[in-house]
Design a protein around this motif. Sequence first.
Motif, PDB file in Angstrom:
ATOM      1  N   SER A  84       0.823  -1.203   0.000  1.00  0.00           N
ATOM      2  CA  SER A  84       0.000   0.000   0.000  1.00  0.00           C
ATOM      3  C   SER A  84       0.863   1.261   0.000  1.00  0.00           C
ATOM      4  CB  SER A  84      -0.920   0.011   1.230  1.00  0.00           C
ATOM      5  OG  SER A  84      -1.810  -1.076   1.200  1.00  0.00           O
ATOM      6  N   ASN A  85       0.529   2.173  -0.912  1.00  0.00           N
ATOM      7  CA  ASN A  85       1.201   3.477  -1.029  1.00  0.00           C
ATOM      8  C   ASN A  85       2.669   3.374  -1.424  1.00  0.00           C
ATOM      9  OD1 ASN A  85      -1.142   5.038  -0.204  1.00  0.00           O
ATOM     10  ND2 ASN A  85      -0.775   4.226   1.854  1.00  0.00           N
ATOM     11  N   LEU A 103      -2.674  -3.514  -2.309  1.00  0.00           N
ATOM     12  CA  LEU A 103      -2.017  -2.519  -3.157  1.00  0.00           C
ATOM     13  C   LEU A 103      -2.727  -1.170  -3.080  1.00  0.00           C
ATOM     14  CD1 LEU A 103      -1.700  -4.825  -6.329  1.00  0.00           C
ATOM     15  CD2 LEU A 103      -0.025  -4.556  -4.484  1.00  0.00           C
ATOM     16  N   ILE A 106      -1.139   2.270  -4.275  1.00  0.00           N
ATOM     17  CA  ILE A 106       0.167   2.069  -4.889  1.00  0.00           C
ATOM     18  C   ILE A 106       0.330   3.015  -6.080  1.00  0.00           C
ATOM     19  CG2 ILE A 106      -0.609   0.220  -6.441  1.00  0.00           C
ATOM     20  CD1 ILE A 106       2.104  -1.156  -5.957  1.00  0.00           C
ATOM     21  N   ASP A 107       1.516   3.581  -6.232  1.00  0.00           N
ATOM     22  CA  ASP A 107       1.777   4.553  -7.299  1.00  0.00           C
ATOM     23  C   ASP A 107       2.607   3.883  -8.395  1.00  0.00           C
ATOM     24  OD1 ASP A 107       2.367   6.658  -8.950  1.00  0.00           O
ATOM     25  OD2 ASP A 107       3.173   7.964  -7.382  1.00  0.00           O
ATOM     26  N   ALA A 123      -6.483  -3.253  -4.933  1.00  0.00           N
ATOM     27  CA  ALA A 123      -5.736  -2.126  -5.498  1.00  0.00           C
ATOM     28  C   ALA A 123      -6.588  -0.869  -5.550  1.00  0.00           C
ATOM     29  CB  ALA A 123      -5.214  -2.482  -6.881  1.00  0.00           C
ATOM     30  N   SER A 126      -5.441   2.973  -6.420  1.00  0.00           N
ATOM     31  CA  SER A 126      -4.110   2.863  -7.032  1.00  0.00           C
ATOM     32  C   SER A 126      -3.958   3.864  -8.175  1.00  0.00           C
ATOM     33  CB  SER A 126      -3.869   1.439  -7.531  1.00  0.00           C
ATOM     34  OG  SER A 126      -4.915   1.019  -8.384  1.00  0.00           O
ATOM     35  N   PHE A 143     -10.312  -2.526  -7.922  1.00  0.00           N
ATOM     36  CA  PHE A 143      -9.648  -1.295  -8.371  1.00  0.00           C
ATOM     37  C   PHE A 143     -10.567  -0.090  -8.133  1.00  0.00           C
ATOM     38  CE2 PHE A 143      -7.276  -4.548 -10.504  1.00  0.00           C
ATOM     39  CZ  PHE A 143      -5.975  -4.067 -10.523  1.00  0.00           C
ATOM     40  N   ALA A 146      -9.566   3.618  -8.667  1.00  0.00           N
ATOM     41  CA  ALA A 146      -8.205   3.649  -9.222  1.00  0.00           C
ATOM     42  C   ALA A 146      -8.142   4.666 -10.357  1.00  0.00           C
ATOM     43  CB  ALA A 146      -7.803   2.267  -9.724  1.00  0.00           C
TER      44      ALA A 146
END
Length: 217
Positions: A84-85, A103, A106-107, A123, A126, A143, A146
Amino acid sequence: MVKTFTKTKLKAPNLPQELPLVHINNFHDEDCIKLSLIQDCTFEAQNATNIVVSQVLFKNIVFNCIRWPFAKITDTSFENCDLSNVDFSQCYMDRVRLTNCKLIGIDMTEASLRNAVFEDCNAAYSLLRYTNCKKVTFHNSSFVEADLYSATLTDVSFAHCNLDKVQFSGTKLAGIDLSTCQFYQLGLTPDNLRGCIIAPEQAIALANIFGVIIKEY
């Protein structure tokens, strides 16, 4: 093993059946980690630019405040990990599998993903803005919200994913099959949607997104 849904068979990670257990405390710029099993630990506040990871199995790892921009990750698997992140911006991944991973946030902005599988992952939130994806499967994953703004999707599949409120603006979805996915809102334009494959019941959600009124007789 997850069934792949892309038109072209994905290349799986080339991982030996047995890997030596390796203990790592710190990562540094341009480190090279190869042929390793890394498991059951937490990495805290690690910054490493241009790190190279090849033939590594990460298992039960927490990546906390990790920045790996420009990382090159090949023939690698993440199992039951919390990413995460994590900052994977502008990274390159090929023959990578993420299974049952967290996730959130997440970048992966401007990342290049090849032969990648995301299975049973969360995710949500994300960032995949401007990401170039080729032969990638997203399977049974969330997602929600996202950001895939202006992403390039080539031979990519979303199977049984929650895509609610995903930002697809600037991303061409021609040939992308969303028919097994769940969503109520999406960020996109009619031009983005042209050629996308959907289920009949999803047409109602898309009609609502574009303000179309469906009249019942």
